[in-house]
Every structure is written in C-alpha cells, then in structure tokens.
Scaffold this motif. Structure first.
Motif, short mmCIF file in Angstrom:
data_model
loop_
_atom_site.label_atom_id
_atom_site.label_comp_id
_atom_site.label_asym_id
_atom_site.label_seq_id
_atom_site.Cartn_x
_atom_site.Cartn_y
_atom_site.Cartn_z
N VAL A 11 0.84 -1.20 0.00
CA VAL A 11 0.00 0.00 0.00
C VAL A 11 0.87 1.25 0.00
O VAL A 11 1.71 1.42 0.88
N TYR A 12 0.69 2.08 -1.00
CA TYR A 12 1.44 3.33 -1.05
C TYR A 12 0.50 4.45 -1.48
O TYR A 12 0.05 4.46 -2.62
N ASN A 13 0.18 5.32 -0.57
CA ASN A 13 -0.74 6.44 -0.82
C ASN A 13 -2.03 5.99 -1.49
O ASN A 13 -2.41 6.48 -2.53
N GLU A 14 -2.71 5.07 -0.85
CA GLU A 14 -3.95 4.53 -1.44
C GLU A 14 -5.18 4.92 -0.64
O GLU A 14 -6.18 4.21 -0.65
N GLU A 15 -5.14 6.04 0.09
CA GLU A 15 -6.27 6.38 0.98
C GLU A 15 -7.61 6.41 0.25
O GLU A 15 -8.63 6.03 0.81
N ALA A 16 -7.60 6.83 -1.02
CA ALA A 16 -8.86 7.00 -1.74
C ALA A 16 -9.57 5.68 -2.02
O ALA A 16 -10.79 5.64 -2.14
N GLY A 17 -8.82 4.60 -2.13
CA GLY A 17 -9.45 3.35 -2.56
C GLY A 17 -9.50 2.25 -1.52
O GLY A 17 -10.09 1.20 -1.75
N LEU A 18 -8.86 2.48 -0.35
CA LEU A 18 -8.72 1.37 0.61
C LEU A 18 -10.06 0.84 1.12
O LEU A 18 -10.25 -0.37 1.22
N ASP A 43 4.00 1.07 2.46
CA ASP A 43 5.31 1.39 1.92
C ASP A 43 5.59 2.89 2.08
O ASP A 43 5.85 3.58 1.12
N GLY A 44 5.49 3.37 3.31
CA GLY A 44 5.82 4.77 3.59
C GLY A 44 4.83 5.76 3.01
O GLY A 44 5.24 6.84 2.54
N SER A 45 3.55 5.43 3.03
CA SER A 45 2.54 6.36 2.50
C SER A 45 2.61 7.70 3.23
O SER A 45 2.81 7.74 4.44
N ARG A 46 2.39 8.76 2.47
CA ARG A 46 2.39 10.08 3.09
C ARG A 46 0.97 10.62 3.26
O ARG A 46 0.77 11.73 3.69
N ASP A 47 -0.02 9.82 2.88
CA ASP A 47 -1.41 10.27 3.07
C ASP A 47 -2.00 9.55 4.28
O ASP A 47 -1.28 9.13 5.18
N ASN A 48 -3.30 9.37 4.29
CA ASN A 48 -3.97 8.81 5.44
C ASN A 48 -4.02 7.29 5.47
O ASN A 48 -4.71 6.72 6.32
N SER A 49 -3.32 6.64 4.54
CA SER A 49 -3.42 5.19 4.43
C SER A 49 -3.18 4.47 5.76
O SER A 49 -3.88 3.52 6.10
N VAL A 50 -2.19 4.96 6.53
CA VAL A 50 -1.83 4.25 7.76
C VAL A 50 -3.01 4.21 8.73
O VAL A 50 -3.33 3.15 9.29
N SER A 51 -3.69 5.36 8.92
CA SER A 51 -4.78 5.33 9.88
C SER A 51 -5.94 4.48 9.37
O SER A 51 -6.62 3.82 10.15
N GLY A 74 9.49 0.80 -2.30
CA GLY A 74 9.03 0.21 -3.56
C GLY A 74 8.12 -0.99 -3.36
O GLY A 74 8.23 -1.71 -2.37
N GLN A 75 7.27 -1.18 -4.35
CA GLN A 75 6.26 -2.25 -4.30
C GLN A 75 6.86 -3.62 -4.03
O GLN A 75 6.35 -4.38 -3.20
N ASP A 97 -5.15 -1.29 -5.41
CA ASP A 97 -6.01 -0.34 -6.12
C ASP A 97 -7.20 -0.99 -6.81
O ASP A 97 -7.87 -0.38 -7.62
N LEU A 98 -7.46 -2.27 -6.47
CA LEU A 98 -8.59 -3.03 -7.03
C LEU A 98 -8.46 -3.29 -8.53
O LEU A 98 -9.45 -3.63 -9.16
N GLN A 99 -7.26 -3.12 -9.09
CA GLN A 99 -7.10 -3.51 -10.50
C GLN A 99 -7.15 -5.03 -10.61
O GLN A 99 -7.52 -5.57 -11.64
#
Ligand code: UDP
Ligand code: MG
Length: 317
Positions: A11-18, A43-51, A74-75, A97-99
């Motif tokens: 997970v890297y900056n995936e807050e929108a889709g989690l 992987d060190g997300s800088r958005d809200n993914s962690v919470s 990296g992934q 990302d649900l791909q």
C-alpha cells in the motif's frame, strides 16, 4: 495457528481506494471458506493510508496484520516484507487499487490445489493506458528472449505462490528485485490462469515513467547476463568493422589521395558508435550498481511497527 491462505498487499498512498478494497476483499475471502490472513504492507505512504489500515486492523484483528515501513522502498520490497510475515500454505499477492479483482483469488486457489506451486495470471483485457500496454508488451518480449522466465503477462501482480517458493524467496537477500520473476525461478510446477483486470478504483498510478524504466532495468539485469554478453559480441563486431574501415581508408588514401568529402558520414558513424559505447557503459554500471548494493548488505527495508494480534489476544477470543 497457521492459516491456509496469506494475502499480501502493498500500500502506497492509497487512501482514496482502501475502503472499497476492504469492502470487496474481506467478503471475497470469507466466501472461500478457508482460514486466511491479510498482510498489508504500508510502503511509507504520506497520506492517510496508515490510519485507515489501523482502523481496519481494529475491525478484523483476527485476520489482519499491518506492517509499517519507515519510508518508501518500492512495491516489490513491500511484498518481500509481507512474504516474511506470512504463515499460510498458499500466498497470494494483489494490488491495493482493485485492478486485481479479489473475487478472482478463488480461481488461483483452485489451481494451487491441483498441485501447482506457482499460479501466474494473464489479464483478459488490460485496463491501462495504451502506451503502458504497448511498452509492457515490448518488455515482455525482450525478457522472454533473454531470460528463462516464461511469464505471459509480467505486469500483473495477482499471483499465487506455494509455501516452498516463498520459503526460498525469504532466503534470498536480493535488492531491487522483481517478485514474480524471482518466484518463477524457484517454482517446480508453474502455471497461469486468465483473470479479469479493472481500472484503478481510485487515486492515480504510483509508477512514474522513471520508476517504470528502473523497474524494467531491475527485471533484466536482476535475471540475465545476456545484455552484457550482447555488448561483448557487439564490441567484437564493431572493432572488426572499424578495423576494416581503417584499412579501406588507408588504401583509398594511397590510391586516390586524401579525402575530405564523406567526412560527415564518418562523423555520423563516430557519433553513433559513441552512443553505443555510452549505453554499454551505462549497462555495465547497472550491474556494478547491483553488486555494490549487494556488497553493502544494508537492510533492504526498515519496519517501523507491526500491527498484529498477540497470542494472548487470540486466547481471549
Ligand atoms: N506500490 C507500493 N510502493 C510503491 C509503488 C506502488 O507499495 O512505491 C503499490 C501500490 O500501492 C499498489 C501496487 O503497488 O498497491 C501497484 O501500484 P500501481 O497500481 O500504482 O501500479 P500500476 O497499476 O500503475 O502498475
Ligand atoms: Mg495499479
């Protein structure tokens, strides 16, 4: 307590889709009627993914574990860290990302139960931009020709691996690797299935053109020496060719006198050769860089925290 299935998701900056991912992933796995665990590696997300991941951990602590990196590695490094934490007999990787539709996991498990220890997947219709599809096909073909790795659709991460393969991967200390190719080299009985592919549910791709190029260099130089060997062969032909040119020009000089026309043709040839040489040096640098990183033997990633249920918690349930 070993689950049958471990699912690893970087997970890297995936807050929108989690949240959409959770809404489809957990029911899909519950429907399989087997014991499972899901390992998210942030992987060190800088958005809200962690919470968001921490919240999900609190909702389903019995089947959820979260590994938090202290930076972006990296992934593929994230997946490797996830592998080290897995306990299941079958390990499935999946994008956040649900791909990769979670409903397709059942298909992979079915194949694994037939006795395969590596189940790759081929995207029925690929939902990516045209230039990525074309570039990826070209890289696929190049890899096919210069490594022994037979993967029809290398870009797709929806794959299942047997415990034996994951144990071997966990013994490798490779830096900048390409997980599906590494796994393939250890598989005894690999196969592939066709799966669906969807457009990214939310957010944007985390791969820039630069990181895609890097990734493909890692794929080629991590698994093949053919590029280096190609350059020694090319160098051999070029030196024979240029020796012939020197002889030709020398003879011409004595027969017809000094020449000035054709000078720019010579320039063109020289510049072309310089380009070839620069690329060759760069390529050698890729391998030297790899050796450098391997010799340095630094930790490949740093785990900051792991959210997981302790044994005591489990006893209370
Ligand atoms: N990812 C990651 N670290 C990175 C880049 C990507 O963990 O440095 C994760 C990302 O969150 C996603 C998966 O790797 O779960 C695939 O990334 P993405 O969907 O952006 O790649 P694409 O589908 O465009 O190839
Ligand atoms: Mg994607």
């Amino acid at each position: 307590m070993k689950p049958e299935l471990s699912v690893v998701i970087p997970v890297y900056n995936e807050e929108a889709g989690l949240s959409q991912l959770f809404n489809r992933l957990y029911p899909a796995l519950d429907a399989l009627n087997l014991s499972y665990e899901i390992i998210f590696v942030n992987d060190g997300s800088r958005d809200n993914s962690v919470s968001i991941l921490a919240q999900q951990f609190q909702l389903r602590p019995d089947v959820t574990r979260v590994i938090l990196f202290n930076g972006n590695y990296g992934q593929h490094m994230a997946i490797l860290a996830g592998f080290e934490a897995t306990r299941g007999d079958i390990i499935v990787t999946l994008d956040a990302d649900l791909q990769n539709p979670p409903e397709e996991i059942g298909k992979l498990i079915e194949k694994m139960r037939e006795g395969y220890d590596y189940v790759g997947s081929i995207r029925r219709v690929r939902q990516d931009s045209a230039w990525r599809t074309i570039a990826s096909k070209a890289m696929n073909r190049l890899r096919e020709n210069i490594t022994h790795i037979k993967i029809t659709d290398q870009g797709n991460m929806l794959r299942a691996y047997g415990r034996n393969v994951i144990d071997l991967i966990n013994q490798c200390a490779e830096v900048n690797t390409f997980v599906p190719a590494l796994a393939y080299t250890f598989a005894r009985k690999p196969t592939e299935v066709v799966v669906e592919h969807e457009e990214r549910a939310a957010g944007v791709s985390k791969y820039s053109l630069y990181s895609l190029i890097r990734l493909n260099f890692d794929l080629i130089t991590g698994f093949s020496l053919v590029p280096l060997q190609f350059f020694s062969i090319l160098g051999m032909f070029l030196s024979v060719g240029s020796a012939a040119l020197v002889v030709l020009l020398l003879i011409r000089r004595f027969l017809l006198g000094a020449e000035a026309e054709g000078l720019f043709t010579l320039f063109a040839i020289a510049f072309f050769l310089m380009g070839v040489i620069l690329f060759g040096i760069g390529l050698v640098g890729e391998y030297v860089g790899r050796i450098f990183q391997q010799v340095r033997a630094r930790p490949r990633y740093v785990v900051q925290t792991i959210l997981q249920q302790t044994q005591n918690d489990q006893k209370h349930d």
